[in-house]
Design an enzyme around this catalytic site. Structure first.
Site, PDB file in Angstrom:
ATOM      1  N   SER A  32      -3.647  -1.667  -8.806  1.00 21.66           N
ATOM      2  CA  SER A  32      -4.750  -1.824  -7.855  1.00 21.66           C
ATOM      3  C   SER A  32      -5.442  -0.508  -7.516  1.00 21.66           C
ATOM      4  CB  SER A  32      -4.250  -2.481  -6.563  1.00 21.66           C
ATOM      5  OG  SER A  32      -3.189  -1.732  -5.996  1.00 21.66           O
ATOM      6  N   ASP A 320      -6.265   0.561   3.547  1.00 19.54           N
ATOM      7  CA  ASP A 320      -5.375  -0.514   3.989  1.00 19.54           C
ATOM      8  C   ASP A 320      -3.942   0.003   3.910  1.00 19.54           C
ATOM      9  OD1 ASP A 320      -4.652  -0.652   1.296  1.00 19.54           O
ATOM     10  OD2 ASP A 320      -5.860  -2.433   0.888  1.00 19.54           O
ATOM     11  N   HIS A 323      -3.738   1.562  -0.086  1.00 19.40           N
ATOM     12  CA  HIS A 323      -4.755   2.216  -0.910  1.00 19.40           C
ATOM     13  C   HIS A 323      -5.559   3.269  -0.152  1.00 19.40           C
ATOM     14  CE1 HIS A 323      -4.137  -1.984  -2.381  1.00 19.40           C
ATOM     15  NE2 HIS A 323      -3.893  -1.306  -3.494  1.00 19.40           N
TER      16      HIS A 323
END
Length: 353
Positions: A32, A320, A323
Site C-alpha cells: 500500500s 492514517d 501510511h
C-alpha cells in the site's frame, strides 16, 4: 557494500540523465505504500482506499486507490525523473501501449508470503505481482517481438518495496498462525528464503537493475504505538525490522555475486524515516506520534469517510495508522535523492491544505 553503492550511483545516474529520462521504463512492486489503484479492480478486496478522504490533496482531489492524502513516494520520484507515474497493472489490457512505458503491480495488503494479509480476501501478493510481470512480458513480446521485449526488460529499473505487511498484517497479529508457529528468527529466515526465490524469478524474467527498499521503523507507526500505554515506539518491533533489513542486504550482496550482469541494490531508509519521526520539527512537521486522520485502529486504522481530519494536513508525518502523508512522502523522496546526488533537484512543493 562498496559495490552496492557504486551500482546504485550508476543506476541512479542513468535514471537522472536528461537524455534517457524520457525513455526510462520503471516497474514497481510492493504494497500500500506504493499502490496506485490495483486493488480497485479486485471486487472482494477489503484493502481499498478509493474513497474520501484519500486523495484529498491529489490532482483533482480524487481518491485513486493511493493510501495517502496525496502522492506516493513513487509518484514523486517519477515526477523528478520526468516520467509519468506507471499505471496499475490491473487497469491495462494486452494491447495497451502503456505496458511498454512501465507498470505498477503494487497492492495494498501484499506481502512476501502468500498468506500475509489473508483477511483482506483479495490482494496481489509478491508472487502474484511477479506472475503479472511475466504476463506483461508476454504481452510485450506479442507487440514488439522477443528481442525488443528482452532488451526493454533488461534495461528497465525495478523498484521493490515489500515486507511491511508480513509483520503488521501477519507476524504481529496474535490471531494469525505465523506469530504462534514461528520464533522471529525462524520467521525472518522464511521471509529471506522466499524473497530470494522471488528475486531470482524476476532476474530470470529479465530484471537486472533492481532497487529493494528496506523497511522503516514499523514499531513507530500509529497502529503499533497504540499498543504502548505511553504511545511510544515499540523497540522490539524495530529491532526485528533491522534484523530483516540486515539479512536482505546480505541476500542482495550474495545475489549480485552469483547472477551475471545483476545490479541489485538495497536502499536502506530506516534511519532517515526514524529521524523524521523522532525529530519532526526539523522537517517542518508538528506531529509524528499519531495520524492526521482520526482513525479507529480496532477497525483497521484506515481513514474512513466519516473520520475527522486534522486542521493542517502538512503538520502531520502520518496520514492514517499506517501510511505517511503527502508532505512526509515529499521529504522522504527528496532525502533519498539528496543522499545520492549533491546537486539533486529542489524539493517538490508541498500540497495545499
Amino acid at each position: 557494500m562498496e559495490r552496492n553503492l557504486a551500482v546504485l550511483m550508476m543506476v541512479m545516474a542513468m535514471m537522472m540523465s536528461t537524455s534517457s529520462a524520457s525513455s526510462l521504463v520503471t516497474f514497481i512492486f510492493g504494497d500500500s505504500l506504493t499502490e496506485v489503484g490495483n486493488n480497485n479492480y479486485l471486487q472482494l478486496s477489503l484493502a481499498k482506499s478509493n474513497y474520501p478522504y484519500y486523495g484529498i490533496d491529489f490532482a483533482g482531489r480524487k481518491a485513486t486507490g493511493r493510501f495517502t492524502n496525496g502522492r506516493t513516494i513513487g509518484d514523486i520520484i517519477s515526477a523528478k525523473l520526468g516520467i509519468p507515474s506507471p499505471p496499475p497493472y490491473l487497469s491495462l489490457s494486452p494491447t495497451n501501449d502503456a505496458i511498454l512505458k512501465g507498470v505498477n503491480y503494487a497492492s495494498g495488503g501484499a506481502g512476501i508470503l502468500n498468506d500475509t494479509g489473508l483477511y483482506f480476501i483479495q490482494r496481489l501478493s509478491f508472487d502474484d505481482q511477479i506472475k503479472g510481470f511475466e504476463k506483461t512480458k508476454q504481452w510485450m513480446k506479442a507487440k514488439i517481438g522477443d528481442e525488443a521485449a528482452n532488451k526493454l526488460c533488461n534495461e528497465a529499473v525495478y523498484f521493490i518495496g515489500i515486507g511491511s505487511n508480513d509483520y503488521v498484517n501477519n507476524f504481529l497479529q496474535p490471531f494469525l498462525a505465523a506469530g504462534q508457529q514461528y520464533t522471529h528468527d525462524e520467521f525472518v529466515e522464511l521471509l529471506i528464503s522466499t524473497l530470494s526465490e522471488q528475486l531470482l524469478r524476476l532476474y530470470q524474467l529479465g530484471a537486472r537493475k533492481m532497487v529493494f527498499h528496506g523497511l522503516g521503523p514499523l514499531g513507530c507507526i500509529p497502529s503499533q504505538r497504540v499498543k504502548s500505554s505511553r504511545r511510544q515506539c515499540l523497540s522490539q518491533v524495530n529491532q526485528w525490522v533491522q534484523q530483516f533489513n540486515s539479512k536482505v542486504n546480505k541476500l542482495i550482496a550474495n545475489l549480485n555475486a552469483h547472477l551475471p550482469s545483476s545490479q541489485l541494490i538495497f536502499a536502506d531508509t530506516y534511519q532517515e524515516v526514524l529521524d523524521l519521526i523522532e525529530n519532526p520539527t526539523a522537517y517542518g512537521f508538528k506531529v509524528s506520534n499519531t495520524s492526521c486522520c482520526n482513525v479507529d485502529t480496532k477497525l483497521g486504522g484506515l481513514c474512513l469517510p466519516n473520520s475527522k481530519l486534522c486542521s493542517n494536513r502538512s503538520d502531520y508525518v502520518f496520514w492514517d495508522a499506517f501510511h505517511p502523508s503527502d508532505a512526509a512522502n515529499v521529504v522522504l523522496a527528496q532525502h533519498f535523492f539528496n543522499t545520492i546526488f549533491s546537486n539533486s533537484p529542489s524539493p517538490a512543493p508541498l500540497p495545499s491544505s
